[in-house]
Structure formats: structure tokens, C-alpha cells
Design an enzyme around this catalytic site. Sequence first.
Site, short mmCIF file in Angstrom:
data_model
loop_
_atom_site.label_atom_id
_atom_site.label_comp_id
_atom_site.label_asym_id
_atom_site.label_seq_id
_atom_site.Cartn_x
_atom_site.Cartn_y
_atom_site.Cartn_z
N PRO A 9 3.83 27.50 -49.02
CA PRO A 9 3.46 27.66 -50.42
C PRO A 9 1.98 27.99 -50.65
CG PRO A 9 4.83 25.73 -50.16
CD PRO A 9 4.58 26.27 -48.78
N ASN A 10 1.76 28.97 -51.49
CA ASN A 10 0.44 29.39 -51.98
C ASN A 10 -0.39 30.17 -50.96
OD1 ASN A 10 0.70 28.19 -54.62
ND2 ASN A 10 0.56 26.23 -53.58
N ARG A 17 -7.50 32.82 -53.72
CA ARG A 17 -7.72 31.46 -54.24
C ARG A 17 -8.81 30.76 -53.42
NH1 ARG A 17 -3.67 26.70 -52.11
NH2 ARG A 17 -3.42 27.54 -50.04
N TYR A 22 -10.86 28.75 -48.35
CA TYR A 22 -9.85 29.39 -47.51
C TYR A 22 -10.27 30.74 -46.93
CZ TYR A 22 -6.86 25.78 -49.55
OH TYR A 22 -6.32 24.57 -49.93
N ASN A 72 1.57 27.28 -40.87
CA ASN A 72 0.71 26.71 -41.90
C ASN A 72 1.64 26.38 -43.07
OD1 ASN A 72 -1.07 25.95 -43.87
ND2 ASN A 72 -2.52 27.62 -43.50
N ALA A 75 0.62 22.61 -48.55
CA ALA A 75 0.71 21.22 -49.02
C ALA A 75 1.97 20.51 -48.51
CB ALA A 75 0.68 21.20 -50.55
N GLU A 96 0.83 23.37 -35.67
CA GLU A 96 0.44 23.22 -37.08
C GLU A 96 -0.98 23.79 -37.24
OE1 GLU A 96 -0.05 19.09 -38.10
OE2 GLU A 96 -0.59 19.53 -40.19
N HIS A 98 -4.20 24.87 -40.16
CA HIS A 98 -4.76 24.88 -41.51
C HIS A 98 -6.03 25.70 -41.49
CE1 HIS A 98 -1.97 21.79 -42.83
NE2 HIS A 98 -2.24 21.15 -41.70
N ARG A 105 -11.58 16.90 -46.82
CA ARG A 105 -11.25 17.20 -48.22
C ARG A 105 -10.63 15.97 -48.91
NH1 ARG A 105 -7.97 22.50 -48.54
NH2 ARG A 105 -8.60 22.30 -50.73
C1 DQA Z 1 -3.95 24.35 -46.12
C2 DQA Z 1 -4.43 22.95 -46.49
C3 DQA Z 1 -3.46 22.28 -47.44
O1 DQA Z 1 -3.94 21.00 -47.80
C4 DQA Z 1 -3.29 23.09 -48.70
O2 DQA Z 1 -2.33 22.49 -49.54
C5 DQA Z 1 -2.97 24.51 -48.44
C6 DQA Z 1 -3.66 25.19 -47.35
C7 DQA Z 1 -4.99 25.10 -45.28
O3 DQA Z 1 -4.63 26.12 -44.70
O4 DQA Z 1 -6.16 24.72 -45.24
O5 DQA Z 1 -2.20 25.14 -49.16
O6 DQA Z 1 -2.76 24.23 -45.35
#
Ligand code: DQA
Length: 143
Positions: A9-10, A17, A22, A72, A75, A96, A98, A105
Site C-alpha cells: 500500500p501507498n 509522497r 522516501y 516492502n 504499513a 523485508e 523499507h 520514526r
Molecule cells: C515503509 C515504511 C512504513 O512504515 C510505511 O507505512 C510505508 C513505507 C518504507 O518503505 O519505509 O508505507 O515500508
Amino acid sequence: MKLLVVNGPNLNLTGLREPQIYGSDTLETINAELKKEFPDVSFEFFQTNSEGMLIDKIQAVQGEASDGVILNAGALSHYSYALRDAIDAIKKPVVEVHLSQVFSREEFRRTSVISEVCKGTVTGFGKYSYFAAAFALARLIKK
Ligand code: DQA
């Protein structure tokens, strides 16, 4: 060697964003750079904002489809036990990743419910988190 890169997601908004957190590269750019950096790896890229579709994709990683997964989960990493169980159910290594340093954070980002069922975790290196994961899987799998 076949690697599946899954973004949750996102992450389709990467580059747009919060670029101070990021980075300013889009997912398309990052994926293209990964292919260039690892020419011997056959990559498949997948992004979804849906938890169910992400789980379906992880479940489909059996057999010859992929040798390993770079994930990735955004959230979902922090609270999705359904995703955790899906990773646990498959026999392929999942790394995993990020982009941001989740430990520096907000408090809720310091918990990952998927880490314990992943082969390893790379966090905080921006787009290079994906590169580090690909490097490690390429060495571990050696195909
Ligand atoms: C993330 C970190 C997560 O906490 C966040 O919700 C994301 C991006 C990262 O790539 O730093 O959507 O996974």
C-alpha cells in the site's frame, strides 16, 4: 534466478509522497535500476494497495514462479498477521525491505509482525534497501 519484488500500500506514490523520507525516485525508476544492476536476475515487479491481492501474490510464489521475494509491505508490515501467515506458509525466502529507517520514526513503525518469518530485513537505505536485498538473495540462492 527469478526474484519477485512486491510493493504494498501507498508505495505506488514513491517519489511523490514525502520525498524527504522516501526519496524522489519513482517505483518505476527503482525497478529499472534494479534490472540494470542485476542483469543476471529475472525480475517480476508487482505493486498493490490491497492486502488481499498482496497475500494472493505471496501465496502464488510456489514452484518455479520465483526463487525468492523482496517485499516492502508498507504499513501492513506493522500489523498484518494475515500477511505474516502467508509468508510463513510459503517455502521461498522473503526479504523485508523499507525505504525509510523505520526505527527512527513513529513508535508504531518500530514493530514489524512479518520480520520473524522473513529471511532478513533491510531498512533505511532508501532505494538501496532493495539493492541490498537483491544482492543477498542472489548470493544465497546462487542459480
Ligand atoms: C515503509 C515504511 C512504513 O512504515 C510505511 O507505512 C510505508 C513505507 C518504507 O518503505 O519505509 O508505507 O515500508
